[in-house]
Design a protein around this motif. Sequence first.
Motif, PDB file in Angstrom:
ATOM      1  N   LEU A   1      55.463  31.870  52.982  1.00 12.40           N
ATOM      2  CA  LEU A   1      54.830  31.468  51.730  1.00 12.40           C
ATOM      3  C   LEU A   1      53.353  31.814  51.721  1.00 12.40           C
ATOM      4  N   SER A   2      52.679  31.645  52.872  1.00 12.77           N
ATOM      5  CA  SER A   2      51.254  31.958  52.904  1.00 12.77           C
ATOM      6  C   SER A   2      51.028  33.451  52.753  1.00 12.77           C
ATOM      7  N   LEU A   3      51.949  34.260  53.253  1.00 12.47           N
ATOM      8  CA  LEU A   3      51.825  35.701  53.080  1.00 12.47           C
ATOM      9  C   LEU A   3      51.968  36.077  51.608  1.00 12.47           C
ATOM     10  N   GLU A   4      52.796  35.369  50.908  1.00 12.14           N
ATOM     11  CA  GLU A   4      53.035  35.665  49.509  1.00 12.14           C
ATOM     12  C   GLU A   4      51.945  35.097  48.594  1.00 12.14           C
ATOM     13  N   LEU A   5      51.104  34.236  49.098  1.00 17.18           N
ATOM     14  CA  LEU A   5      50.090  33.591  48.274  1.00 17.18           C
ATOM     15  C   LEU A   5      49.141  34.605  47.647  1.00 17.18           C
ATOM     16  N   SER A   6      48.798  35.646  48.364  1.00 24.40           N
ATOM     17  CA  SER A   6      47.923  36.669  47.781  1.00 24.40           C
ATOM     18  C   SER A   6      48.626  37.349  46.609  1.00 24.40           C
ATOM     19  N   GLN A   7      49.933  37.530  46.714  1.00 25.28           N
ATOM     20  CA  GLN A   7      50.705  38.123  45.606  1.00 25.28           C
ATOM     21  C   GLN A   7      50.778  37.163  44.423  1.00 25.28           C
ATOM     22  N   VAL A   8      50.906  35.881  44.717  1.00 24.66           N
ATOM     23  CA  VAL A   8      50.959  34.868  43.654  1.00 24.66           C
ATOM     24  C   VAL A   8      49.631  34.852  42.901  1.00 24.66           C
ATOM     25  N   ARG A   9      48.541  34.941  43.632  1.00 25.82           N
ATOM     26  CA  ARG A   9      47.216  34.952  42.990  1.00 25.82           C
ATOM     27  C   ARG A   9      47.051  36.149  42.061  1.00 25.82           C
ATOM     28  N   VAL A  10      47.472  37.298  42.530  1.00 22.03           N
ATOM     29  CA  VAL A  10      47.381  38.507  41.710  1.00 22.03           C
ATOM     30  C   VAL A  10      48.282  38.377  40.482  1.00 22.03           C
ATOM     31  N   ALA A  11      49.485  37.867  40.688  1.00 24.93           N
ATOM     32  CA  ALA A  11      50.429  37.698  39.577  1.00 24.93           C
ATOM     33  C   ALA A  11      49.899  36.718  38.538  1.00 24.93           C
TER      34      ALA A  11
ATOM     35  N   GLU B   1      42.498  25.171  45.322  1.00 22.81           N
ATOM     36  CA  GLU B   1      43.285  26.058  44.466  1.00 22.81           C
ATOM     37  C   GLU B   1      43.918  25.380  43.256  1.00 22.81           C
ATOM     38  N   PRO B   2      44.480  24.189  43.386  1.00 16.34           N
ATOM     39  CA  PRO B   2      44.996  23.537  42.173  1.00 16.34           C
ATOM     40  C   PRO B   2      43.901  23.277  41.127  1.00 16.34           C
TER      41      PRO B   2
ATOM     42  N   THR C   1      39.216  34.734  52.168  1.00 16.67           N
ATOM     43  CA  THR C   1      38.419  35.712  51.422  1.00 16.67           C
ATOM     44  C   THR C   1      39.141  36.122  50.141  1.00 16.67           C
ATOM     45  N   ASP C   2      40.461  36.140  50.184  1.00 19.16           N
ATOM     46  CA  ASP C   2      41.247  36.479  48.993  1.00 19.16           C
ATOM     47  C   ASP C   2      41.041  35.440  47.893  1.00 19.16           C
ATOM     48  N   LEU C   3      41.172  34.173  48.254  1.00 19.46           N
ATOM     49  CA  LEU C   3      40.967  33.105  47.272  1.00 19.46           C
ATOM     50  C   LEU C   3      39.525  33.106  46.775  1.00 19.46           C
TER      51      LEU C   3
ATOM     52  N   LYS D   1      37.516  35.547  46.440  1.00 24.59           N
ATOM     53  CA  LYS D   1      37.349  36.649  45.498  1.00 24.59           C
ATOM     54  C   LYS D   1      37.928  36.277  44.130  1.00 24.59           C
ATOM     55  N   HIS D   2      39.100  35.661  44.116  1.00 26.46           N
ATOM     56  CA  HIS D   2      39.727  35.262  42.846  1.00 26.46           C
ATOM     57  C   HIS D   2      38.894  34.206  42.121  1.00 26.46           C
ATOM     58  N   VAL D   3      38.380  33.243  42.871  1.00 24.91           N
ATOM     59  CA  VAL D   3      37.551  32.204  42.269  1.00 24.91           C
ATOM     60  C   VAL D   3      36.268  32.826  41.717  1.00 24.91           C
ATOM     61  N   LYS D   4      35.653  33.693  42.484  1.00 28.85           N
ATOM     62  CA  LYS D   4      34.424  34.353  42.042  1.00 28.85           C
ATOM     63  C   LYS D   4      34.683  35.176  40.778  1.00 28.85           C
ATOM     64  N   ASP D   5      35.745  35.972  40.781  1.00 29.81           N
ATOM     65  CA  ASP D   5      36.089  36.782  39.601  1.00 29.81           C
ATOM     66  C   ASP D   5      36.282  35.904  38.376  1.00 29.81           C
ATOM     67  N   TYR D   6      36.947  34.760  38.571  1.00 33.64           N
ATOM     68  CA  TYR D   6      37.177  33.841  37.450  1.00 33.64           C
ATOM     69  C   TYR D   6      35.849  33.295  36.924  1.00 33.64           C
ATOM     70  N   ILE D   7      35.022  32.814  37.831  1.00 37.62           N
ATOM     71  CA  ILE D   7      33.743  32.218  37.426  1.00 37.62           C
ATOM     72  C   ILE D   7      32.898  33.227  36.659  1.00 37.62           C
ATOM     73  N   LEU D   8      32.848  34.453  37.135  1.00 42.02           N
ATOM     74  CA  LEU D   8      32.002  35.467  36.507  1.00 42.02           C
ATOM     75  C   LEU D   8      32.458  35.854  35.105  1.00 42.02           C
ATOM     76  N   GLN D   9      33.737  35.671  34.798  1.00 40.56           N
ATOM     77  CA  GLN D   9      34.219  36.020  33.454  1.00 40.56           C
ATOM     78  C   GLN D   9      34.402  34.798  32.555  1.00 40.56           C
ATOM     79  N   SER D  10      34.282  33.626  33.117  1.00 38.78           N
ATOM     80  CA  SER D  10      34.543  32.382  32.386  1.00 38.78           C
ATOM     81  C   SER D  10      33.421  32.045  31.406  1.00 38.78           C
ATOM     82  N   ASN D  11      33.801  31.366  30.340  1.00 39.98           N
ATOM     83  CA  ASN D  11      32.825  30.901  29.356  1.00 39.98           C
ATOM     84  C   ASN D  11      32.282  29.506  29.663  1.00 39.98           C
TER      85      ASN D  11
END
Length: 165
Positions: A16-26, A99-100, A138-140, A142-152
């Motif tokens: 499941l932890s291996l798939e978490l990066s795929q879940v984040r991308v999805a 993450e939640p 680092t994967d998470l 990056k996702h959090v950073k990407d979200y923050i930078l585009q968020s209103n």
Amino acid sequence: MKFLITLITTCSLFILSLELSQVRVAYKEAAHDKTKVEAFNKMLEGVTKNSTVTLVAYKGASIALKAKFAETVKEKKEGFFDGVSYIEFAIEKEPNAIEPRFVRIGIQENSPKILKYKDNIDEDKLFLLKQYNNISSTDLKKHVKDYILQSNVFTDLEKQSINNQ
């Protein structure tokens, strides 16, 4: 017998932890592309409230996103709140899990005002800003950073502080 259960649980958590990066991308793709919502939903089909809180939160997001494209208003509303119940369950179970909270703020920011699911935006925003440096994946991060930078909901100053880290 205990050894077998421990071995199966450990292997399951590892997979499941291996798939978490795929879940984040999805999740990210489904949030921006309605053609990806069904695949995201199917990816999390086997997740139950007994799964890790992270996967439970993503399952909630997948249900909420799928509800957006339901045929009737009633189905949209019921589906959305079914998804939200998973997200809230995950946060209730582990209130300090990053993450939640990340999932919830994304759903709340983008939910229609009529659904009145926006009460925790400021709370989750502050939580993410405070916990950002503590994210070990680092994967998470990056996702959090990407979200923050585009968020209103984040100010330019908050975005700048995250961008400089």
